[in-house]
Design a protein around this motif. Structure first.
Motif, PDB file in Angstrom:
ATOM      1  N   SER A   2     -73.081  21.181 -14.278  1.00  0.00           N
ATOM      2  CA  SER A   2     -71.617  21.143 -13.450  1.00  0.00           C
ATOM      3  C   SER A   2     -71.613  19.309 -13.414  1.00  0.00           C
ATOM      4  CB  SER A   2     -71.665  21.405 -11.938  1.00  0.00           C
ATOM      5  OG  SER A   2     -72.760  20.453 -11.088  1.00  0.00           O
ATOM      6  N   CYS A   3     -70.404  18.692 -12.987  1.00  0.00           N
ATOM      7  CA  CYS A   3     -70.254  17.407 -12.850  1.00  0.00           C
ATOM      8  C   CYS A   3     -69.532  17.127 -11.581  1.00  0.00           C
ATOM      9  CB  CYS A   3     -69.296  16.571 -13.937  1.00  0.00           C
ATOM     10  SG  CYS A   3     -67.926  17.165 -13.891  1.00  0.00           S
ATOM     11  N   LEU A   4     -69.657  15.941 -10.882  1.00  0.00           N
ATOM     12  CA  LEU A   4     -69.280  15.582  -9.561  1.00  0.00           C
ATOM     13  C   LEU A   4     -68.958  14.096  -9.771  1.00  0.00           C
ATOM     14  CD1 LEU A   4     -68.286  15.601  -6.595  1.00  0.00           C
ATOM     15  CD2 LEU A   4     -70.545  15.245  -6.120  1.00  0.00           C
ATOM     16  N   THR A   5     -67.516  13.653  -9.704  1.00  0.00           N
ATOM     17  CA  THR A   5     -67.173  12.094  -9.597  1.00  0.00           C
ATOM     18  C   THR A   5     -67.226  11.748  -8.089  1.00  0.00           C
ATOM     19  OG1 THR A   5     -66.098  12.377 -11.624  1.00  0.00           O
ATOM     20  CG2 THR A   5     -65.587  10.249 -10.334  1.00  0.00           C
ATOM     21  N   ILE A   6     -67.834  10.854  -7.764  1.00  0.00           N
ATOM     22  CA  ILE A   6     -68.060  10.271  -6.518  1.00  0.00           C
ATOM     23  C   ILE A   6     -66.894   9.426  -5.889  1.00  0.00           C
ATOM     24  CG2 ILE A   6     -69.401   8.839  -4.699  1.00  0.00           C
ATOM     25  CD1 ILE A   6     -70.859  11.411  -6.502  1.00  0.00           C
ATOM     26  N   SER A   7     -66.470   9.990  -4.988  1.00  0.00           N
ATOM     27  CA  SER A   7     -65.067   9.407  -4.585  1.00  0.00           C
ATOM     28  C   SER A   7     -65.173   8.800  -2.861  1.00  0.00           C
ATOM     29  CB  SER A   7     -63.892  10.406  -4.480  1.00  0.00           C
ATOM     30  OG  SER A   7     -64.029  11.462  -3.445  1.00  0.00           O
ATOM     31  N   ASP A   8     -64.434   8.059  -2.505  1.00  0.00           N
ATOM     32  CA  ASP A   8     -64.438   7.574  -1.168  1.00  0.00           C
ATOM     33  C   ASP A   8     -64.152   8.522  -0.078  1.00  0.00           C
ATOM     34  OD1 ASP A   8     -61.841   7.408  -1.424  1.00  0.00           O
ATOM     35  OD2 ASP A   8     -61.677   5.181  -0.985  1.00  0.00           O
ATOM     36  N   PHE A  13     -73.163   7.149  -2.775  1.00  0.00           N
ATOM     37  CA  PHE A  13     -73.449   8.695  -2.423  1.00  0.00           C
ATOM     38  C   PHE A  13     -74.984   8.708  -1.731  1.00  0.00           C
ATOM     39  CE2 PHE A  13     -73.525  13.316  -4.067  1.00  0.00           C
ATOM     40  CZ  PHE A  13     -72.742  13.825  -3.131  1.00  0.00           C
ATOM     41  N   THR A  14     -75.080   9.513  -0.673  1.00  0.00           N
ATOM     42  CA  THR A  14     -76.101   9.499   0.158  1.00  0.00           C
ATOM     43  C   THR A  14     -77.242  10.797  -0.213  1.00  0.00           C
ATOM     44  OG1 THR A  14     -75.284  11.085   1.742  1.00  0.00           O
ATOM     45  CG2 THR A  14     -75.106   8.619   2.126  1.00  0.00           C
ATOM     46  N   GLU A  15     -78.406  10.609   0.112  1.00  0.00           N
ATOM     47  CA  GLU A  15     -79.422  11.739  -0.309  1.00  0.00           C
ATOM     48  C   GLU A  15     -78.972  13.240   0.096  1.00  0.00           C
ATOM     49  OE1 GLU A  15     -80.168   8.715   1.293  1.00  0.00           O
ATOM     50  OE2 GLU A  15     -81.810   7.750   0.458  1.00  0.00           O
ATOM     51  N   PRO A  40     -76.104   7.198  -6.489  1.00  0.00           N
ATOM     52  CA  PRO A  40     -74.735   6.966  -7.223  1.00  0.00           C
ATOM     53  C   PRO A  40     -73.740   5.997  -6.304  1.00  0.00           C
ATOM     54  CG  PRO A  40     -75.228   9.509  -7.300  1.00  0.00           C
ATOM     55  CD  PRO A  40     -76.350   8.608  -6.356  1.00  0.00           C
ATOM     56  N   GLN A  41     -72.998   5.501  -7.130  1.00  0.00           N
ATOM     57  CA  GLN A  41     -71.865   4.534  -6.448  1.00  0.00           C
ATOM     58  C   GLN A  41     -70.585   5.121  -6.666  1.00  0.00           C
ATOM     59  OE1 GLN A  41     -73.221   1.803  -4.558  1.00  0.00           O
ATOM     60  NE2 GLN A  41     -75.018   3.002  -4.965  1.00  0.00           N
ATOM     61  N   LEU A  42     -69.604   4.639  -5.742  1.00  0.00           N
ATOM     62  CA  LEU A  42     -68.313   4.995  -5.755  1.00  0.00           C
ATOM     63  C   LEU A  42     -67.838   5.129  -7.350  1.00  0.00           C
ATOM     64  CD1 LEU A  42     -65.988   5.845  -3.929  1.00  0.00           C
ATOM     65  CD2 LEU A  42     -65.359   3.489  -4.100  1.00  0.00           C
ATOM     66  N   ASN A  43     -67.212   6.397  -7.649  1.00  0.00           N
ATOM     67  CA  ASN A  43     -66.572   6.328  -9.177  1.00  0.00           C
ATOM     68  C   ASN A  43     -67.697   6.660 -10.118  1.00  0.00           C
ATOM     69  OD1 ASN A  43     -64.031   5.964  -8.143  1.00  0.00           O
ATOM     70  ND2 ASN A  43     -64.399   3.911  -8.310  1.00  0.00           N
TER      71      ASN A  43
END
Length: 141
Positions: free
Chosen positions: A36-42, A52-54, A97-100
Motif C-alpha cells: 500500500s501507500c500513504l502520503t502524509i497530509s496535515d 506522522f506519529t508512532e 515521516p514528515q508532511l508530504n
C-alpha cells in the motif's frame, strides 16, 4: 491483479472511514503479500507538528493488512470484514515521516488460519526501510 483493480478506492476495501483511513492506494496484491501507500497530509489525525506519529505508523501497518483481507474478499464479491490487531510481537520505528512524505508499505503473510493472520510488515520511505513490525490481526466473526 490487473490495472483496473489498482483503481478501486481503498475505502471500498477496508472497513475504516475518514478521518481514520491510513492507506491511500493498493499498489500490489498476491495471496501472500500486499503493498500500500500513504502520503502524509496535515489533515491526517496522526500528524502532529508536520510529523506522522508512532500510533499513525502502527495503524498504517494494520490497515495495510486490512487492505490485503479486503481485496481478497473483493475478489470473492463479499464485503470487507472488520478486523482487529490481535497482538504486536515487535515494532521498530527508525524514522518518523514528515508532511508530504509518501510511505510504501509491504505486508507479507507468514501464517493464516481461522481468521488470524500473522504478518511481517516493512514501511519504506524513498526506498529505505523506516519501520518494521510483526503482528497478528483477527477478522471479527
Amino acid at each position: 491483479m490487473n490495472n483496473d483493480s489498482l483503481n478501486i478506492p481503498v475505502t471500498n476495501l477496508i472497513p475504516q472511514k475518514a478521518p481514520f483511513v491510513m492507506v491511500d492506494k493498493l499498489l500490489h496484491y498476491t495471496d501472500s503479500e500486499v503493498t500500500s501507500c500513504l502520503t502524509i497530509s496535515d489533515a491526517n489525525i496522526f500528524t502532529k507538528n508536520n510529523t506522522f506519529t508512532e500510533p499513525g505508523l502502527i495503524e498504517h501497518m494494520a490497515q495495510t493488512v486490512a487492505l490485503h483481507t479486503g481485496y481478497k474478499y473483493h475478489l470473492l464479491d463479499k464485503p470487507s470484514p472488520t478486523g482487529y490487531i490481535g497482538s504486536i510481537k515487535s515494532v521498530e520505528i527508525l524514522i518518523l515521516p514528515q508532511l508530504n512524505d509518501t510511505l510504501e508499505t509491504t505486508a507479507s503473510i507468514l501464517h493464516e488460519v481461522m481468521g488470524v493472520t500473522l504478518v511481517a510488515i516493512n514501511v519504506k520511505l524513498n526506498g529505505k526501510s523506516i519501520a518494521t513490525s510483526e503482528m497478528k490481526t483477527v477478522v471479527a466473526k
